[in-house]
Motif scaffolding. Structure first.
Motif, PDB file in Angstrom:
ATOM      1  N   LEU A 145       0.822  -1.202   0.000  1.00  0.00           N
ATOM      2  CA  LEU A 145       0.000   0.000   0.000  1.00  0.00           C
ATOM      3  C   LEU A 145       0.861   1.260   0.000  1.00  0.00           C
ATOM      4  O   LEU A 145       0.506   2.251  -0.614  1.00  0.00           O
ATOM      5  CB  LEU A 145      -0.919  -0.004   1.217  1.00  0.00           C
ATOM      6  CG  LEU A 145      -1.976  -1.104   1.233  1.00  0.00           C
ATOM      7  CD1 LEU A 145      -2.737  -1.086   2.552  1.00  0.00           C
ATOM      8  CD2 LEU A 145      -2.916  -0.968   0.070  1.00  0.00           C
ATOM      9  N   ALA A 146       1.988   1.224   0.672  1.00  0.00           N
ATOM     10  CA  ALA A 146       2.853   2.403   0.757  1.00  0.00           C
ATOM     11  C   ALA A 146       3.453   2.763  -0.592  1.00  0.00           C
ATOM     12  O   ALA A 146       3.709   3.917  -0.872  1.00  0.00           O
ATOM     13  CB  ALA A 146       3.972   2.172   1.767  1.00  0.00           C
ATOM     14  N   GLY A 147       3.647   1.801  -1.460  1.00  0.00           N
ATOM     15  CA  GLY A 147       4.286   2.052  -2.732  1.00  0.00           C
ATOM     16  C   GLY A 147       3.320   2.293  -3.861  1.00  0.00           C
ATOM     17  O   GLY A 147       3.698   2.257  -5.001  1.00  0.00           O
TER      18      GLY A 147
ATOM     19  N   SER B  18      -6.203   0.215  -3.806  1.00  0.00           N
ATOM     20  CA  SER B  18      -6.583   1.302  -2.893  1.00  0.00           C
ATOM     21  C   SER B  18      -7.968   1.867  -3.199  1.00  0.00           C
ATOM     22  O   SER B  18      -8.546   2.554  -2.365  1.00  0.00           O
ATOM     23  CB  SER B  18      -5.547   2.420  -2.935  1.00  0.00           C
ATOM     24  OG  SER B  18      -5.489   2.977  -4.237  1.00  0.00           O
ATOM     25  N   ALA B  19      -8.525   1.580  -4.374  1.00  0.00           N
ATOM     26  CA  ALA B  19      -9.859   2.076  -4.742  1.00  0.00           C
ATOM     27  C   ALA B  19     -10.972   1.135  -4.296  1.00  0.00           C
ATOM     28  O   ALA B  19     -12.143   1.482  -4.384  1.00  0.00           O
ATOM     29  CB  ALA B  19      -9.934   2.280  -6.251  1.00  0.00           C
ATOM     30  N   LEU B  20     -10.615  -0.045  -3.810  1.00  0.00           N
ATOM     31  CA  LEU B  20     -11.616  -1.012  -3.355  1.00  0.00           C
ATOM     32  C   LEU B  20     -12.172  -0.598  -1.996  1.00  0.00           C
ATOM     33  O   LEU B  20     -11.514   0.128  -1.243  1.00  0.00           O
ATOM     34  CB  LEU B  20     -10.988  -2.404  -3.246  1.00  0.00           C
ATOM     35  CG  LEU B  20     -10.525  -3.024  -4.558  1.00  0.00           C
ATOM     36  CD1 LEU B  20      -9.796  -4.339  -4.287  1.00  0.00           C
ATOM     37  CD2 LEU B  20     -11.692  -3.237  -5.502  1.00  0.00           C
TER      38      LEU B  20
ATOM     39  N   ALA C 199     -10.122  -4.718   1.368  1.00  0.00           N
ATOM     40  CA  ALA C 199      -8.756  -4.709   1.909  1.00  0.00           C
ATOM     41  C   ALA C 199      -8.664  -5.672   3.093  1.00  0.00           C
ATOM     42  O   ALA C 199      -7.661  -6.387   3.249  1.00  0.00           O
ATOM     43  CB  ALA C 199      -8.359  -3.297   2.330  1.00  0.00           C
ATOM     44  N   ASP C 200      -9.712  -5.724   3.914  1.00  0.00           N
ATOM     45  CA  ASP C 200      -9.737  -6.672   5.040  1.00  0.00           C
ATOM     46  C   ASP C 200      -9.675  -8.109   4.532  1.00  0.00           C
ATOM     47  O   ASP C 200      -8.940  -8.936   5.062  1.00  0.00           O
ATOM     48  CB  ASP C 200     -10.999  -6.477   5.888  1.00  0.00           C
ATOM     49  CG  ASP C 200     -11.060  -5.127   6.587  1.00  0.00           C
ATOM     50  OD1 ASP C 200     -10.009  -4.443   6.686  1.00  0.00           O
ATOM     51  OD2 ASP C 200     -12.160  -4.748   7.027  1.00  0.00           O
TER      52      ASP C 200
ATOM     53  N   GLN D 172     -13.022  -7.196 -12.225  1.00  0.00           N
ATOM     54  CA  GLN D 172     -11.885  -6.318 -12.493  1.00  0.00           C
ATOM     55  C   GLN D 172     -10.676  -6.978 -11.859  1.00  0.00           C
ATOM     56  O   GLN D 172     -10.769  -7.530 -10.761  1.00  0.00           O
ATOM     57  CB  GLN D 172     -12.097  -4.935 -11.879  1.00  0.00           C
ATOM     58  CG  GLN D 172     -13.251  -4.161 -12.480  1.00  0.00           C
ATOM     59  CD  GLN D 172     -13.480  -2.882 -11.690  1.00  0.00           C
ATOM     60  OE1 GLN D 172     -13.851  -2.937 -10.534  1.00  0.00           O
ATOM     61  NE2 GLN D 172     -13.224  -1.751 -12.323  1.00  0.00           N
ATOM     62  N   GLU D 173      -9.541  -6.930 -12.544  1.00  0.00           N
ATOM     63  CA  GLU D 173      -8.329  -7.472 -11.951  1.00  0.00           C
ATOM     64  C   GLU D 173      -7.748  -6.427 -11.001  1.00  0.00           C
ATOM     65  O   GLU D 173      -7.638  -5.246 -11.338  1.00  0.00           O
ATOM     66  CB  GLU D 173      -7.305  -7.847 -13.022  1.00  0.00           C
ATOM     67  CG  GLU D 173      -6.141  -8.586 -12.419  1.00  0.00           C
ATOM     68  CD  GLU D 173      -5.262  -9.278 -13.438  1.00  0.00           C
ATOM     69  OE1 GLU D 173      -4.314  -9.966 -13.011  1.00  0.00           O
ATOM     70  OE2 GLU D 173      -5.502  -9.152 -14.651  1.00  0.00           O
ATOM     71  N   ILE D 174      -7.361  -6.870  -9.815  1.00  0.00           N
ATOM     72  CA  ILE D 174      -6.845  -5.967  -8.787  1.00  0.00           C
ATOM     73  C   ILE D 174      -5.368  -5.695  -9.052  1.00  0.00           C
ATOM     74  O   ILE D 174      -4.554  -6.613  -9.119  1.00  0.00           O
ATOM     75  CB  ILE D 174      -7.031  -6.575  -7.382  1.00  0.00           C
ATOM     76  CG1 ILE D 174      -8.519  -6.808  -7.114  1.00  0.00           C
ATOM     77  CG2 ILE D 174      -6.418  -5.657  -6.328  1.00  0.00           C
ATOM     78  CD1 ILE D 174      -8.798  -7.597  -5.846  1.00  0.00           C
ATOM     79  N   ASP D 175      -5.047  -4.417  -9.212  1.00  0.00           N
ATOM     80  CA  ASP D 175      -3.668  -3.967  -9.421  1.00  0.00           C
ATOM     81  C   ASP D 175      -3.096  -3.610  -8.048  1.00  0.00           C
ATOM     82  O   ASP D 175      -3.536  -2.645  -7.420  1.00  0.00           O
ATOM     83  CB  ASP D 175      -3.647  -2.754 -10.352  1.00  0.00           C
ATOM     84  CG  ASP D 175      -2.256  -2.262 -10.680  1.00  0.00           C
ATOM     85  OD1 ASP D 175      -1.287  -2.643  -9.989  1.00  0.00           O
ATOM     86  OD2 ASP D 175      -2.142  -1.459 -11.621  1.00  0.00           O
ATOM     87  N   SER D 176      -2.155  -4.394  -7.561  1.00  0.00           N
ATOM     88  CA  SER D 176      -1.610  -4.195  -6.216  1.00  0.00           C
ATOM     89  C   SER D 176      -0.619  -3.045  -6.136  1.00  0.00           C
ATOM     90  O   SER D 176      -0.184  -2.676  -5.048  1.00  0.00           O
ATOM     91  CB  SER D 176      -0.942  -5.479  -5.726  1.00  0.00           C
ATOM     92  OG  SER D 176       0.115  -5.824  -6.593  1.00  0.00           O
ATOM     93  N   ARG D 177      -0.247  -2.435  -7.270  1.00  0.00           N
ATOM     94  CA  ARG D 177       0.725  -1.338  -7.252  1.00  0.00           C
ATOM     95  C   ARG D 177       0.120  -0.042  -6.777  1.00  0.00           C
ATOM     96  O   ARG D 177       0.849   0.895  -6.448  1.00  0.00           O
ATOM     97  CB  ARG D 177       1.293  -1.103  -8.651  1.00  0.00           C
ATOM     98  CG  ARG D 177       2.040  -2.262  -9.235  1.00  0.00           C
ATOM     99  CD  ARG D 177       2.412  -1.953 -10.664  1.00  0.00           C
ATOM    100  NE  ARG D 177       1.196  -1.614 -11.400  1.00  0.00           N
ATOM    101  CZ  ARG D 177       1.177  -1.129 -12.620  1.00  0.00           C
ATOM    102  NH1 ARG D 177       2.294  -0.912 -13.262  1.00  0.00           N
ATOM    103  NH2 ARG D 177       0.038  -0.861 -13.225  1.00  0.00           N
ATOM    104  N   CYS D 178      -1.190   0.076  -6.818  1.00  0.00           N
ATOM    105  CA  CYS D 178      -1.808   1.357  -6.473  1.00  0.00           C
ATOM    106  C   CYS D 178      -2.958   1.186  -5.514  1.00  0.00           C
ATOM    107  O   CYS D 178      -3.375   0.098  -5.210  1.00  0.00           O
ATOM    108  CB  CYS D 178      -2.295   2.055  -7.732  1.00  0.00           C
ATOM    109  SG  CYS D 178      -3.417   1.086  -8.760  1.00  0.00           S
TER     110      CYS D 178
END
Length: 152
Positions: A21-23, A66-68, A73-74, A146-152
């Motif tokens: 999440l930080a990156g 981060s938009a989910l 996220a939990d 939607q595929e989850i993009d973990s970079r953002c």
């Protein structure tokens, strides 16, 4: 000699999730997959340019992690920690009967409930994971993904 006490499971899951999440930050963000993603298979890793995130299917839209909703996220943190899950159906094989995800062998996908506030049952929101580490979001009980993009 000081003896350390183990962190509770929730804190350990959070510690795993924070680096991803930080990156966040789109194409210039980190190139490693998020902590909840298992290592990619040989077929997937050979298609990745120098470790960058590559969608599993160009036919699916992407969504930033981060938009989910917070509940997603939990759920992703629980998946990263290996449970425990709130519903007995969590972690079962997702058959992809609707064929909205890329075709894979039986047993490749697994589904997890994303709690819906105010719902008396499991609701319609799910995360589906693939054996190569990909993660998908469905807000409408598999009507779309939607595929989850973990970079953002």
């Amino acid at each position: 000699m000081t003896r350390r006490r183990p962190l509770p499971l929730a804190l350990a899951a959070l510690a795993l999730a924070l680096p991803a999440l930080a990156g966040c930050g789109g194409p210039s963000g980190p190139s490693a997959p998020g902590p909840s993603a298992p290592g990619p298979s040989a077929a997937v890793s050979s298609a990745r340019p120098s470790g960058g995130w590559v969608p599993s299917s160009s036919a699916l839209a992407d969504v930033c992690r981060s938009a989910l909703p917070r509940q997603a996220a939990d759920t992703l943190a629980l998946i990263a920690a290996g449970g425990p899950y709130p519903y007995r159906s969590d972690g079962v094989v997702f058959e992809n009967r609707e064929r909205r995800l890329p075709r894979q062998r039986s047993g490749y996908y697994h589904e997890y409930t994303v709690t819906t506030p105010g719902s008396a049952d499991r609701g319609t929101r799910r995360v589906v994971t693939g054996a190569a580490g990909e993660q998908y979001w469905s807000a409408d009980h598999y009507g779309s993904f939607q595929e989850i993009d973990s970079r953002c």
